[in-house]
Structure formats: structure tokens, C-alpha cells
Scaffold this active site. Sequence first.
Site, short mmCIF file in Angstrom:
data_model
loop_
_atom_site.label_atom_id
_atom_site.label_comp_id
_atom_site.label_asym_id
_atom_site.label_seq_id
_atom_site.Cartn_x
_atom_site.Cartn_y
_atom_site.Cartn_z
N PHE A 61 -6.69 -3.30 -14.56
CA PHE A 61 -6.26 -3.68 -15.59
C PHE A 61 -7.12 -5.11 -16.06
O PHE A 61 -8.18 -4.74 -17.07
CB PHE A 61 -4.83 -4.38 -15.63
CG PHE A 61 -4.46 -5.27 -16.48
CD1 PHE A 61 -4.65 -5.16 -17.77
CD2 PHE A 61 -3.88 -6.52 -16.25
CE1 PHE A 61 -4.35 -5.77 -18.80
CE2 PHE A 61 -3.32 -7.23 -17.17
CZ PHE A 61 -3.65 -7.08 -18.57
N ASN B 141 -10.64 1.37 -5.48
CA ASN B 141 -10.30 2.55 -4.54
C ASN B 141 -9.26 3.30 -5.22
O ASN B 141 -8.49 4.31 -4.56
CB ASN B 141 -9.53 2.05 -3.21
CG ASN B 141 -8.41 1.47 -3.17
OD1 ASN B 141 -7.89 0.89 -4.43
ND2 ASN B 141 -7.76 1.05 -2.20
N ALA C 274 -9.98 -13.97 -7.05
CA ALA C 274 -8.81 -13.86 -7.94
C ALA C 274 -7.89 -14.51 -6.75
O ALA C 274 -7.50 -13.78 -6.02
CB ALA C 274 -8.55 -12.49 -8.36
N TYR D 121 2.69 -12.10 -0.53
CA TYR D 121 1.81 -11.95 -1.46
C TYR D 121 0.95 -13.44 -1.52
O TYR D 121 -0.34 -13.83 -1.43
CB TYR D 121 2.22 -11.29 -2.68
CG TYR D 121 1.19 -11.57 -3.90
CD1 TYR D 121 -0.09 -10.57 -3.62
CD2 TYR D 121 1.41 -12.03 -5.14
CE1 TYR D 121 -1.07 -10.52 -4.76
CE2 TYR D 121 0.59 -11.86 -5.99
CZ TYR D 121 -0.83 -11.34 -5.70
OH TYR D 121 -1.48 -11.32 -7.01
#
Length: 336
Positions: A25, A46, A131, A163
Site C-alpha cells: 500500500f 514477496n 518503517a 508486532y
Amino acid sequence: MSPHRETRLSQAESLTYLVTGGAGFIGSHLSELLLSEGHRVLAIDNLSTGRMSNIAHLLDHPNFHFTRSSIMSDVVLDRLASESDIIIHFAAAVGVERIIDNPVETIETNVTGTEVALKAALRYGCRILIASTSEVYGKGTRIPFSEDDDVLLGPTNKNRWSYAASKMVDEFLGLAYAHEFGLPVVILRFFNTVGPRQTGQYGMVIPRLIGQALRGKTITVYGDGTQSRCFCDVADVIRAVKGLSVHPDATGKVFNIGSEEEISISDLAEKIRKTTDSSSDVTLIPYDEAYAPGFEDMQRRVPNISRVGSLLGWKPEINLDATLARVRDQIRQEIG
Ligand code: UDP
């Protein structure tokens, strides 16, 4: 990298960027912007959550080169880094639902992938932007969140936090490479980012709720809907990334990137109903049912963006209403 080379990057007219997660995105929007400004883009993805349709319109561009590969392939990363000035490392496992369903993949991709990218950057003296995420602020309650705030994560038996923890390792590792080896590393802490091409498939609330509203399905608000977020348009986000990618004073620092326009998820659902002219009902779904038993959400998440603001003079320009209209139009087109 020498200060001399850093200055050269900020003045160069044409650079080669390696964008990991380039079919994703944010990666696909950034690739588009860089190409439009005359840069060369090597994209690697990927296609786990990235999609060829995001970059189909770029494939014939003479300055765009796509490689389908895992970010964990040392050999591929080495080859691509050897041709690059700047690496934008976006490739990661993303989406709360996906993370809860695939914790092993999340941790391994995020930690190993970043290690591979950093090693490749170091071999060729590339500048690298990594990021990260506002998730690292965890359950912090001091609003707005500033880059140097303490972080408060939930326990390790709640895998939502894996995460945030994996991205914190990425941040530590990146800053350690900067400190120990003088590698020019910049950390990007993205808050909720939204815009065309984002899919609701992995939980992201805006494309998901707009999709439900346009299909006449029930709009699903999790929890009691009082939790709030700030949504920043991807077009604003990539301007900040591009600016930081060449600014010599960004090196070795962490930057929040996001919008300060806060909205509760219930109010968001109402806004979406209006902007789509939908007669769908809105229903509240308990977190246990939506995600997993014991799921912990973040009640508020607002960035302090003064650091990136004072360095670049950057602030978001597209408000939530305009972004919702952009996403609505794209999803409407997809539905046909
Ligand atoms: N959410 C929701 N309905 C959905 C998907 C998400 O109410 O169908 C809520 C979610 O629980 C969270 C907020 O919307 O409070 C933002 O979720 P998202 O996954 O987009 O991003 P997060 O901020 O959690 O990373």
C-alpha cells in the site's frame, strides 16, 4: 557514510531507491512519487500482502524494476543494495488480524528482514529508512505520543504485542547500526495511514468499513466504539518519507508520521455511512469475538508531529473527509 555524501544525496537530481514492500500500500504510492520526480526505483515484494495490481501501471516505466522475492533473501538484497543510494525498508508483516493469526511469520519477517536490509545497507553505504509503527507506544496514556516517550506494552502471552515488540527490535537494531557503524539510519513511526489501495482484508478499519457500507453489509465496530485513532492520507505520508530520505539532519533519529485529527471509531462509522450514502446498520462486536479472547486494544493514539514538522515544514494537508472520499471512490470502482 560521510557528511559529504549525505549532502550530495540531498542535492542529487536522480537517485536510486530500493523500496522493500514496493508492491504494498504505502510502498507503491512512494514508488510512484519517486518515479514522477525522476528517480530510479528498485522494488522488492514477496506479494504476501502486496499486490501486483498496485504496481501494474508502473511496470513499463523505464526507471522501475520489480523483483518478486522475500526480504529475507541475503543474495537478492545484496544485489539490489549494490545498485542503490537509499533503501526504504517497508517490507513487514502488517495488519492486526494477520499478526494475531500468524505470530511466527510476524516476528521472523520483521526482525530477520530488517537485519538483512541493514547488513546490505552497511555493505554498500546506503542510507536506510526503516518503517516502524505507532504500535510501539502500546498502552501509553500520555497523549499525544512523542518519540522519546516511555512505552508500555502488554504481556508476551497476548500476541498482538509481538508486532510492537518486533518493530522495537528493528528500531533498536537500526539505531545501533547508526551508533556503532555510522550508518545513516532513519526510523519512521507510522500512525494509522489510509488511502486508495489499502485493503480491508487484514483488519484495516477504513477500507473494511467502506467496503461493508458500499455492499450494504453490516458495519462492524469493535469494542464500544469509543476508541479513537488519527488517520493520515498516504499522499501526505509519502511526502514526509521522501523529505526525510534526503535530509542530512534526519539521520539517527526517530520520527512520528501521522495526522493529529482524532476521531472515535463510532463517529468514523457514522461518517462512512454518510459519505457512502449507505443504509447499512452499525453493530458493536466485542473484541473477544472480533479478534481473540483477552484482546487488548489501544484506546487513543495521537501523534506529536512537531519533530518532522520542524525539520521539513511538513504537516498533513488532506483531511479525513477528503481521504474517505478517495477511498470510497476507489472501492466503488473495484466493486463495479
Ligand atoms: N476496527 C473496527 N472494526 C473493524 C476493524 C477495526 O472497529 O472492522 C477498530 C479496531 O479495533 C481499532 C480501530 O478500528 O480500534 C483501528 O483498527 P486498525 O486495524 O485499522 O488499526 P490499529 O489502529 O488497530 O492498528
